[in-house]
Design a protein around this motif. Structure first.
Motif, PDB file in Angstrom:
ATOM      1  N   ALA A 173       0.828  -1.200   0.000  1.00  0.00           N
ATOM      2  CA  ALA A 173       0.000   0.000   0.000  1.00  0.00           C
ATOM      3  C   ALA A 173       0.867   1.256   0.000  1.00  0.00           C
ATOM      4  O   ALA A 173       2.027   1.244   0.414  1.00  0.00           O
ATOM      5  CB  ALA A 173      -0.918   0.001   1.207  1.00  0.00           C
ATOM      6  N   ARG A 174       0.273   2.351  -0.428  1.00  0.00           N
ATOM      7  CA  ARG A 174       0.972   3.630  -0.449  1.00  0.00           C
ATOM      8  C   ARG A 174       1.220   4.135   0.967  1.00  0.00           C
ATOM      9  O   ARG A 174       0.511   3.767   1.920  1.00  0.00           O
ATOM     10  CB  ARG A 174       0.185   4.649  -1.259  1.00  0.00           C
ATOM     11  CG  ARG A 174      -1.150   5.033  -0.659  1.00  0.00           C
ATOM     12  CD  ARG A 174      -2.013   5.808  -1.638  1.00  0.00           C
ATOM     13  NE  ARG A 174      -1.400   7.068  -2.061  1.00  0.00           N
ATOM     14  CZ  ARG A 174      -1.841   7.802  -3.087  1.00  0.00           C
ATOM     15  NH1 ARG A 174      -2.898   7.411  -3.788  1.00  0.00           N
ATOM     16  NH2 ARG A 174      -1.239   8.928  -3.406  1.00  0.00           N
ATOM     17  N   ALA A 175       2.200   5.020   1.084  1.00  0.00           N
ATOM     18  CA  ALA A 175       2.585   5.511   2.410  1.00  0.00           C
ATOM     19  C   ALA A 175       2.798   7.020   2.406  1.00  0.00           C
ATOM     20  O   ALA A 175       3.531   7.542   3.249  1.00  0.00           O
ATOM     21  CB  ALA A 175       3.850   4.799   2.873  1.00  0.00           C
ATOM     22  N   ASP A 176       2.145   7.719   1.487  1.00  0.00           N
ATOM     23  CA  ASP A 176       2.398   9.152   1.321  1.00  0.00           C
ATOM     24  C   ASP A 176       1.294  10.045   1.856  1.00  0.00           C
ATOM     25  O   ASP A 176       1.306  11.252   1.620  1.00  0.00           O
ATOM     26  CB  ASP A 176       2.638   9.469  -0.159  1.00  0.00           C
ATOM     27  CG  ASP A 176       1.432   9.144  -1.042  1.00  0.00           C
ATOM     28  OD1 ASP A 176       0.682   8.211  -0.706  1.00  0.00           O
ATOM     29  OD2 ASP A 176       1.264   9.809  -2.084  1.00  0.00           O
ATOM     30  N   PHE A 177       0.320   9.501   2.560  1.00  0.00           N
ATOM     31  CA  PHE A 177      -0.697  10.352   3.173  1.00  0.00           C
ATOM     32  C   PHE A 177      -0.078  11.114   4.342  1.00  0.00           C
ATOM     33  O   PHE A 177       0.951  10.699   4.888  1.00  0.00           O
ATOM     34  CB  PHE A 177      -1.870   9.515   3.690  1.00  0.00           C
ATOM     35  CG  PHE A 177      -2.635   8.784   2.616  1.00  0.00           C
ATOM     36  CD1 PHE A 177      -2.641   9.207   1.298  1.00  0.00           C
ATOM     37  CD2 PHE A 177      -3.368   7.652   2.943  1.00  0.00           C
ATOM     38  CE1 PHE A 177      -3.347   8.533   0.315  1.00  0.00           C
ATOM     39  CE2 PHE A 177      -4.087   6.964   1.974  1.00  0.00           C
ATOM     40  CZ  PHE A 177      -4.077   7.402   0.659  1.00  0.00           C
TER      41      PHE A 177
END
Length: 292
Positions: A173-177
């Motif tokens: 999963a993405r981790a840029d929030f």
């Protein structure tokens, strides 16, 4: 003692989300994990189609709902936790680090009076905390990275890993929030993959890679052997570099600014204004521009 819960996934196509009903086969006690409240961003309409589907299933199976669990404040769909609590009386819960997410978004939305102590939920779980679902032990793992508040629920031989890993053909999963971290995500994934090899891992989303049917279950062994990120990116440095590069290419989820208003408030709608209608608040120029 049977430590294999009965797990039923409910796929919500509009957001690619997977909701779960998890039950002890002996006592019929169950939990709902990550329920979706239907929301149409074009009309602003909400509905309880998905949540009612879960309730019908629980009734048909003769289960007793004991918990309504969220793994984290979701950025791509509304949580139906508040609706389900009012329908059933079952308590709601999330990881205790949600207060950090509340503090972030309280500032983003300019909500000076918003309670940022997690009191919107009935229970805040600490890392390592345990409880029982019928006869099956549940352990809560703090699994930050995708968000700073994410948790994994390890229920018997099953683990609900939210947005850490996807199915093996889709990676991680993405981790840029805001509050996310690719470094933290790497360590959370390693902790999940240290569970027994036959542990069933259940994902929070699936985007049907290559046009295949929706899927949401793989074992620890399967993820280790075939996950397109984990099986190839073998060091933290390599993983972080690839994850951050990928994240820079991704647009923000289309509902992030709407969803965090609801999900930092345990699924509650905004208070109606003087005309009896609720409104969402959209901060302009807060997140990265798609033209940057």
């Amino acid at each position: 003692m049977n430590l294999a819960p009965e797990v039923t996934g409910f796929y919500e196509k509009h957001t690619g989300s997977v909701q779960y009903v998890v039950a002890c086969p002996e006592t019929k006690h169950c939990a709902i994990i990550d329920p979706v409240l239907d929301f149409d961003e074009k009309s602003g309409a909400t509905a309880t189609i998905e949540a009612d589907r879960l309730l019908r299933f629980i009734e048909e199976r003769g289960y007793q709902l004991k918990w309504i669990l969220d793994t984290h404040p979701h950025a791509d769909h509304f949580s139906a936790a508040d609706y389900l609590k009012h329908r059933t009386g079952a308590p709601t819960a999330i990881g205790e680090k949600v207060v950090g997410v509340q503090k972030l978004w309280k500032d983003f939305y300019n909500w000076p009076d918003f309670p940022d102590d997690g009191s919107q939920w009935d229970r805040l779980f600490a890392d390592g905390e345990t409880f029982m679902l019928g006869h099956i032990p549940v352990r809560v793992m703090h699994s930050p990275g995708h968000t700073l508040a994410s948790v994994t629920y390890v229920i018997g031989d099953a683990a609900f890993i939210h947005d850490t890993l996807f199915m093996p053909d889709s990676g991680s999963a993405r981790a840029d929030f805001p509050g996310g971290s690719a470094h933290a995500l790497w360590h959370s994934i390693q902790a999940i993959l240290s569970l027994p090899e036959d542990t069933r891992l259940f994902t929070g989303h699936d985007y049907c890679a290559g046009g295949r049917a929706a899927a949401w279950e793989a074992t620890v062994a399967e993820q280790k052997a075939t996950n397109i990120h984990i099986s190839r990116l073998l060091t933290e440095a390599d993983f972080v570099a690839a994850r951050e590069a990928r994240d820079r290419s991704l647009p923000m989820p289309r509902l992030i600014l709407q969803a965090l208003q609801i999900n930092t408030n345990a699924g509650r709608m905004p208070q109606p204004e003087s005309n009896g209608r609720s409104y969402l608040k959209i901060p302009l120029n807060l997140l990265q521009s798609p033209w940057a």
